[in-house]
Design a protein around this motif. Sequence first.
Motif, PDB file in Angstrom:
ATOM      1  N   ARG A 164      -3.845   2.327 -20.143  1.00 46.61           N
ATOM      2  CA  ARG A 164      -4.780   1.583 -19.299  1.00 46.61           C
ATOM      3  C   ARG A 164      -6.051   2.397 -19.066  1.00 46.61           C
ATOM      4  O   ARG A 164      -7.165   1.867 -19.144  1.00 46.61           O
ATOM      5  N   ARG A 165      -5.906   3.705 -18.817  1.00 49.24           N
ATOM      6  CA  ARG A 165      -7.085   4.558 -18.626  1.00 49.24           C
ATOM      7  C   ARG A 165      -7.938   4.586 -19.893  1.00 49.24           C
ATOM      8  O   ARG A 165      -9.174   4.558 -19.841  1.00 49.24           O
ATOM      9  N   LYS A 166      -7.277   4.635 -21.045  1.00 50.26           N
ATOM     10  CA  LYS A 166      -8.002   4.646 -22.318  1.00 50.26           C
ATOM     11  C   LYS A 166      -8.803   3.364 -22.486  1.00 50.26           C
ATOM     12  O   LYS A 166      -9.971   3.392 -22.915  1.00 50.26           O
ATOM     13  N   LEU A 167      -8.220   2.237 -22.148  1.00 50.61           N
ATOM     14  CA  LEU A 167      -8.895   0.957 -22.316  1.00 50.61           C
ATOM     15  C   LEU A 167     -10.036   0.790 -21.312  1.00 50.61           C
ATOM     16  O   LEU A 167     -11.071   0.188 -21.639  1.00 50.61           O
ATOM     17  N   ILE A 168      -9.877   1.315 -20.111  1.00 52.04           N
ATOM     18  CA  ILE A 168     -10.985   1.304 -19.146  1.00 52.04           C
ATOM     19  C   ILE A 168     -12.148   2.124 -19.685  1.00 52.04           C
ATOM     20  O   ILE A 168     -13.317   1.717 -19.599  1.00 52.04           O
ATOM     21  N   TYR A 169     -11.841   3.275 -20.270  1.00 58.53           N
ATOM     22  CA  TYR A 169     -12.867   4.133 -20.878  1.00 58.53           C
ATOM     23  C   TYR A 169     -13.596   3.383 -21.987  1.00 58.53           C
ATOM     24  O   TYR A 169     -14.830   3.397 -22.062  1.00 58.53           O
ATOM     25  N   GLU A 170     -12.847   2.725 -22.862  1.00 62.23           N
ATOM     26  CA  GLU A 170     -13.452   1.987 -23.973  1.00 62.23           C
ATOM     27  C   GLU A 170     -14.336   0.862 -23.454  1.00 62.23           C
ATOM     28  O   GLU A 170     -15.433   0.621 -23.977  1.00 62.23           O
ATOM     29  N   TYR A 171     -13.873   0.172 -22.425  1.00 59.28           N
ATOM     30  CA  TYR A 171     -14.659  -0.918 -21.845  1.00 59.28           C
ATOM     31  C   TYR A 171     -15.944  -0.374 -21.233  1.00 59.28           C
ATOM     32  O   TYR A 171     -17.033  -0.924 -21.445  1.00 59.28           O
ATOM     33  N   TYR A 172     -15.828   0.697 -20.466  1.00 60.77           N
ATOM     34  CA  TYR A 172     -16.974   1.266 -19.751  1.00 60.77           C
ATOM     35  C   TYR A 172     -18.080   1.655 -20.730  1.00 60.77           C
ATOM     36  O   TYR A 172     -19.263   1.352 -20.511  1.00 60.77           O
ATOM     37  N   TYR A 173     -17.697   2.316 -21.824  1.00 55.12           N
ATOM     38  CA  TYR A 173     -18.721   2.768 -22.772  1.00 55.12           C
ATOM     39  C   TYR A 173     -19.226   1.637 -23.653  1.00 55.12           C
ATOM     40  O   TYR A 173     -20.350   1.691 -24.156  1.00 55.12           O
TER      41      TYR A 173
END
Length: 510
Positions: free
Chosen positions: A243-252
């Motif tokens: 989930r943290r990885k996907l939040i990172y991908e979304y943010y960038y």
Amino acid sequence: MQLLRQLYTSHFGKAPASIEALAGAGSNRAYYRLGNSDGETVIGVVGTSRDENDAFIYLSGHFRKRKLPVPDVIAVSEDRMRYLQKDLGKESLFDALKGGREAGGRYNLKEQNLLVETIRQLPNFQIRGARGLDWSYCYPQPEFNEENVLFDLNYFKYCFLKPTDLDFHELKLEANFRLMAKDLLAEPTDSFMYRDFQARNVMLDKEGKPSFIDFQGGRKGPYYYDLASFLWQASARYPDKLRRKLIYEYYYSLKQFTEVPSKRHFVERLSLFVLFRTLQVLGAYGYRGYFERKQHFIDSIPPAIDNLRRMLAAENFHYPYLMDVLSRLTQLPQFEVKDEPKQRTDGYRTTDSNIYQAHSNDGPATFSKYDGKGPLVVRVFSFSYRKGIPDDESGNGGGYVFDCRSTHNPGRYEPYKKLTGLDEPVIRFLEDDGEIVTFLGHVYQLADAHVARYLQRGFTDLMFSFGCTGGQHRSVYSAQHLAEHLNKKFGIEVRICHREQGINQILPAR
């Protein structure tokens, strides 16, 4: 159905050779796959609201002008109650992620890549898709506002909270609802809020590229909502790391389309929308499950409550009365975590005064000096046979030793050589192969009986060790899973030692 058949015949010049009803979910709209004799298919939609149909037809046309991957609308009936759209295929992202869900949230690399590709596309919809959009077409309202928020919060109150018979003060709860609505609307936004952004509404082509459907409920609103909706889907069971990885991908990805707040501010705002979305879906699950008796929604309630339980433990929201109500809600008997130990009441249940059924000819039973001491602590080791079986420091002489070397070894394959049994690729390899699962099934039966007996007698120490060739893959996986199993089932303290990896962990007693 007949009118939909007529629409197809009118557009294509001949009647469909096949019609297949497609499974629905929460919507009252009906979907059909219509095909010709050559196997070419389209999707037919029968709606219950002309305004809702008009929203989809307009949004589809607008998004296609923006080069976004959505289905083209091919034909529309005169009364606009039915339409045909391009068939994007039979596999949804939800279908493609089945293995990870059934593995308890252990998604393999292919599944993770699909999630990353999907989440990167979301800002494209939200920001580029909003440009030039006529919000008046949005159904049932053009913008996410206070009325919308309070409707959803009260939907939760009346359709989920009240049926539980939990006692609460309506005026105090309403005051916190209004404060929460104010916070949710604190930031103005011009983005498109998909509103129903979930894995079932993402279709995959032959190359695995995502396309998007069921956006007719979208409106102008904050982009946090869709991210919360997607990543905290209860049944998906996304692990925190993923989930943290996907939040990172979304943010960038979002940064490529618009100016974004700081990471800290972004995460704080996202947490608020996660809470709101969780309450919203519980309201929907309550209505669809408790009142309409749809089993899919009833089955979705326990994981959603578990999401809420975890959230309350991790976050500190400034809505004191709402937090009190939600805390009491998650503690209701019908929402208790399953498989809680039956041996415990207050603290640890130790020696039972009548654990042996004595025969009259035997006389009274005697007990060892270890009886009744408690509480039990279980120690679980992984090790390499090359370096010997772990020593027992308790002085009890050791316990069970299980040989994992008969099971398929991921260490024989190059991609796994530098990983351990704690890494998701190795976990998925072992579980997809299945030998280790069967092996552990027998171990669990033996271990459960032994732990139950030790708790009954009030013993203090039990040791399990798992060995394999290098103490890296199979033994680590087995030790970790047995430890977590015993901690969850019996609520006892379990100490894990992956000796060859230099990893020590304590799972505390509950």
